[in-house]
Write a protein that holds these residues in place. Structure first.
Motif, PDB file in Angstrom:
ATOM      1  N   ALA A  49       0.820  -1.200   0.000  1.00 42.81           N
ATOM      2  CA  ALA A  49       0.000   0.000   0.000  1.00 42.81           C
ATOM      3  C   ALA A  49       0.859   1.258   0.000  1.00 42.81           C
ATOM      4  CB  ALA A  49      -0.942   0.000   1.196  1.00 42.81           C
ATOM      5  N   TYR A 123     -19.812  -1.192   4.748  1.00 45.54           N
ATOM      6  CA  TYR A 123     -18.973  -0.958   3.576  1.00 45.54           C
ATOM      7  C   TYR A 123     -19.797  -0.881   2.309  1.00 45.54           C
ATOM      8  CZ  TYR A 123     -14.844  -1.868   6.394  1.00 45.54           C
ATOM      9  OH  TYR A 123     -13.869  -1.814   7.337  1.00 45.54           O
ATOM     10  N   TRP A 128     -17.332   6.477  -0.920  1.00 46.02           N
ATOM     11  CA  TRP A 128     -16.073   7.188  -0.756  1.00 46.02           C
ATOM     12  C   TRP A 128     -15.715   7.848  -2.066  1.00 46.02           C
ATOM     13  CZ3 TRP A 128     -15.486   1.914   1.243  1.00 46.02           C
ATOM     14  CH2 TRP A 128     -15.594   1.867   2.638  1.00 46.02           C
ATOM     15  N   THR A 129     -15.051   8.963  -1.968  1.00 44.01           N
ATOM     16  CA  THR A 129     -14.478   9.535  -3.180  1.00 44.01           C
ATOM     17  C   THR A 129     -13.053   9.041  -3.278  1.00 44.01           C
ATOM     18  OG1 THR A 129     -14.422  11.454  -1.760  1.00 44.01           O
ATOM     19  CG2 THR A 129     -15.716  11.634  -3.783  1.00 44.01           C
ATOM     20  N   LEU A 130     -12.881   8.026  -4.109  1.00 43.97           N
ATOM     21  CA  LEU A 130     -11.548   7.484  -4.285  1.00 43.97           C
ATOM     22  C   LEU A 130     -10.711   8.481  -5.066  1.00 43.97           C
ATOM     23  CD1 LEU A 130     -12.261   3.787  -5.201  1.00 43.97           C
ATOM     24  CD2 LEU A 130     -11.449   4.714  -3.061  1.00 43.97           C
ATOM     25  N   ALA A 131      -9.529   8.711  -4.567  1.00 45.08           N
ATOM     26  CA  ALA A 131      -8.594   9.475  -5.377  1.00 45.08           C
ATOM     27  C   ALA A 131      -8.220   8.615  -6.563  1.00 45.08           C
ATOM     28  CB  ALA A 131      -7.355   9.799  -4.551  1.00 45.08           C
ATOM     29  N   ARG A 133      -5.887   7.162  -9.678  1.00 41.57           N
ATOM     30  CA  ARG A 133      -4.695   6.363  -9.470  1.00 41.57           C
ATOM     31  C   ARG A 133      -3.493   7.297  -9.290  1.00 41.57           C
ATOM     32  NH1 ARG A 133      -3.204   1.529  -8.466  1.00 41.57           N
ATOM     33  NH2 ARG A 133      -1.332   0.712  -9.415  1.00 41.57           N
ATOM     34  N   ALA A 134      -3.468   7.948  -8.130  1.00 45.45           N
ATOM     35  CA  ALA A 134      -2.345   8.831  -7.832  1.00 45.45           C
ATOM     36  C   ALA A 134      -1.100   7.994  -7.590  1.00 45.45           C
ATOM     37  CB  ALA A 134      -2.651   9.668  -6.602  1.00 45.45           C
ATOM     38  N   ARG A 136       2.207   6.765  -5.772  1.00 42.16           N
ATOM     39  CA  ARG A 136       2.380   6.586  -4.342  1.00 42.16           C
ATOM     40  C   ARG A 136       3.244   7.680  -3.750  1.00 42.16           C
ATOM     41  NH1 ARG A 136       3.348   0.212  -4.710  1.00 42.16           N
ATOM     42  NH2 ARG A 136       1.339  -0.212  -5.639  1.00 42.16           N
TER      43      ARG A 136
ATOM     44  N   MET B   1      -5.736  -6.040 -10.437  1.00 48.77           N
ATOM     45  CA  MET B   1      -5.840  -4.690  -9.864  1.00 48.77           C
ATOM     46  C   MET B   1      -6.429  -4.784  -8.462  1.00 48.77           C
ATOM     47  SD  MET B   1      -5.835  -1.315 -10.508  1.00 48.77           S
ATOM     48  CE  MET B   1      -6.489   0.063  -9.585  1.00 48.77           C
ATOM     49  N   TYR B   7      -8.452  -4.727   0.522  1.00 48.74           N
ATOM     50  CA  TYR B   7      -7.858  -4.487   1.836  1.00 48.74           C
ATOM     51  C   TYR B   7      -8.919  -4.534   2.930  1.00 48.74           C
ATOM     52  CZ  TYR B   7      -3.372  -3.073  -0.091  1.00 48.74           C
ATOM     53  OH  TYR B   7      -2.163  -3.075  -0.703  1.00 48.74           O
ATOM     54  N   LEU B   8     -10.087  -3.922   2.657  1.00 51.18           N
ATOM     55  CA  LEU B   8     -11.141  -3.886   3.678  1.00 51.18           C
ATOM     56  C   LEU B   8     -11.602  -5.289   4.027  1.00 51.18           C
ATOM     57  CD1 LEU B   8     -13.327  -0.827   2.635  1.00 51.18           C
ATOM     58  CD2 LEU B   8     -11.471  -0.962   4.273  1.00 51.18           C
ATOM     59  N   VAL B  47      -4.226   2.272   6.797  1.00 53.29           N
ATOM     60  CA  VAL B  47      -3.248   2.405   5.720  1.00 53.29           C
ATOM     61  C   VAL B  47      -3.929   2.315   4.364  1.00 53.29           C
ATOM     62  CG1 VAL B  47      -1.298   1.274   4.628  1.00 53.29           C
ATOM     63  CG2 VAL B  47      -1.281   1.668   7.053  1.00 53.29           C
ATOM     64  N   ALA B  48      -4.926   1.402   4.251  1.00 52.72           N
ATOM     65  CA  ALA B  48      -5.605   1.259   2.956  1.00 52.72           C
ATOM     66  C   ALA B  48      -6.384   2.530   2.619  1.00 52.72           C
ATOM     67  CB  ALA B  48      -6.543   0.058   3.002  1.00 52.72           C
ATOM     68  N   ARG B  51      -4.026   5.107   1.505  1.00 54.39           N
ATOM     69  CA  ARG B  51      -3.487   4.856   0.162  1.00 54.39           C
ATOM     70  C   ARG B  51      -4.499   5.215  -0.928  1.00 54.39           C
ATOM     71  NH1 ARG B  51      -2.627   4.282  -4.261  1.00 54.39           N
ATOM     72  NH2 ARG B  51      -1.759   2.605  -5.522  1.00 54.39           N
ATOM     73  N   TYR B  52      -5.791   4.883  -0.695  1.00 53.64           N
ATOM     74  CA  TYR B  52      -6.748   4.983  -1.794  1.00 53.64           C
ATOM     75  C   TYR B  52      -7.590   6.246  -1.750  1.00 53.64           C
ATOM     76  CZ  TYR B  52      -5.668   0.354  -3.349  1.00 53.64           C
ATOM     77  OH  TYR B  52      -5.006  -0.727  -3.845  1.00 53.64           O
ATOM     78  N   ILE B  53      -7.730   6.899  -0.593  1.00 57.97           N
ATOM     79  CA  ILE B  53      -8.590   8.076  -0.529  1.00 57.97           C
ATOM     80  C   ILE B  53      -7.783   9.361  -0.421  1.00 57.97           C
ATOM     81  CG2 ILE B  53     -10.402   9.194   0.800  1.00 57.97           C
ATOM     82  CD1 ILE B  53     -11.586   6.523   1.303  1.00 57.97           C
ATOM     83  N   THR B  54      -6.763   9.391   0.421  1.00 63.91           N
ATOM     84  CA  THR B  54      -5.919  10.588   0.467  1.00 63.91           C
ATOM     85  C   THR B  54      -4.469  10.202   0.216  1.00 63.91           C
ATOM     86  OG1 THR B  54      -5.676  10.312   2.835  1.00 63.91           O
ATOM     87  CG2 THR B  54      -7.372  11.830   2.107  1.00 63.91           C
ATOM     88  N   PRO B  55      -4.144   9.834  -1.014  1.00 59.57           N
ATOM     89  CA  PRO B  55      -2.785   9.346  -1.267  1.00 59.57           C
ATOM     90  C   PRO B  55      -1.718  10.433  -1.238  1.00 59.57           C
ATOM     91  CG  PRO B  55      -4.029   9.376  -3.280  1.00 59.57           C
ATOM     92  CD  PRO B  55      -4.968   9.819  -2.211  1.00 59.57           C
TER      93      PRO B  55
END
Lengths: 180, 102
Positions: A49, A123, A128-131, A133-134, A136, B1, B7-8, B47-48, B51-55
């Motif tokens: 991650a 869940y 969620w607002t996924l960012a 593919r920023a 890392r 992918m 992760y959840l 951590v997940a 990584r995926y919401i505020t990278p």
């Protein structure tokens, strides 16, 4: 499959297998080593991650300190031998017949299953607002340090006080009692 | 992918296993280990999300560091208590410890 997917699935399988061993294994010492393996697998998932600093911290603190401390506690006392209900049957038989807890009957398995269902519901409802593919952030050490000593400096200081109190408390608790 | 959901799901399974272990085992050390598993599941979630919401910030990872600190303190104090119990009553079965005072 990409490298990321392959590594993720391998680590996830190792992690869940090790966690299952921690809960079901008949021998406390085996459970501790399974716990160490689970911690290493979590560190691998952190790396995947993009949390490189945390992966190193996980290995140092959990594998290097917590697991070792539990092993020492087992070796320094005879906790391992007084395992009570544990050393009775194999893991899978235990899991089958042991769904009923000696303390609480079927409550633990019901609670765990209900919690899993609850998490699934949350869940599936959440949005969620996924960012996108920023790329890392790694290496993250610099930004973690910067935020820790600016925005999060008060929690950081409180955390160090908590650690200090816990360690002093552990020393006081394990002292031999003086005869008065 | 690999997505956030992967992760959840792994973290949820890990947490449920830890919860089950903490409720069902009677050995105090085993309960401590199950609690560590649950804390690790929480860390994995943090951590997940980071990584995926505020990278672009490391905030989720900083929360993980605080969880790590508390987990280390908890392990130290918990093991000290368990050692003292074992020394005094040669027993760490939580079913026996249902009184605050003898």
């Amino acid at each position: 499959m990409t490298f990321e997917a392959t590594a993720f699935y391998i680590l996830a399988v190792i992690l869940i297998w090790a966690a299952l061993k921690v809960v079901t294994s008949g021998n406390v010492t085996h459970a501790v080593f399974a716990l160490g393996l689970a911690f290493v697998a979590v560190a691998g998932l952190f790396l995947l991650a993009g949390a490189d600093f945390l992966a190193a911290a996980q290995v140092l603190i959990y594998v290097g300190a917590v697991t070792t401390m539990i092993v020492f506690a087992i070796m320094l006392s005879n906790i391992g031998e007084m395992d009570g209900d544990d050393a009775r049957s194999t893991a899978w038989r235990r899991l089958g017949e042991g769904l009923l807890s000696p303390r609480l009957g079927p409550a633990p398995v019901i609670t765990a299953a209900a919690f899993a269902v609850f998490l699934y519901t949350v869940y599936s409802q959440a949005s969620w607002t996924l960012a996108g593919r920023a790329e890392r952030l790694a290496p993250t050490t610099a930004s973690i340090g910067e935020e820790l000593f600016t925005t999060f400096v008060v929690p950081f200081e409180i955390a160090s006080v908590v650690l200090l109190v816990a360690l002093v408390g552990a020393i006081v608790l394990t002292q031999k009692e003086e005869r008065s | 992918m690999i997505t956030l959901t992967h992760y959840l799901v792994v973290a949820a399974i890990l947490f449920a296993l830890g919860l089950y272990g903490a409720l069902m085992r009677t050995n105090a050390i085993r309960i401590l280990m199950s609690i560590e598993l649950m804390l690790n599941a929480v860390n994995l979630n943090l951590v997940a999300f980071s990584r995926y919401i505020t990278p672009d910030t490391a905030r989720g990872q900083i929360f993980t560091i605080f969880v790590l600190t508390v987990a280390a303190s908890e392990a130290a104090v918990g093991l000290a208590i368990i050692l003292q119990l074992a020394r005094r009553w040669t027993e760490i079965d939580v079913r026996k410890f249902n009184r605050l005072k003898w």
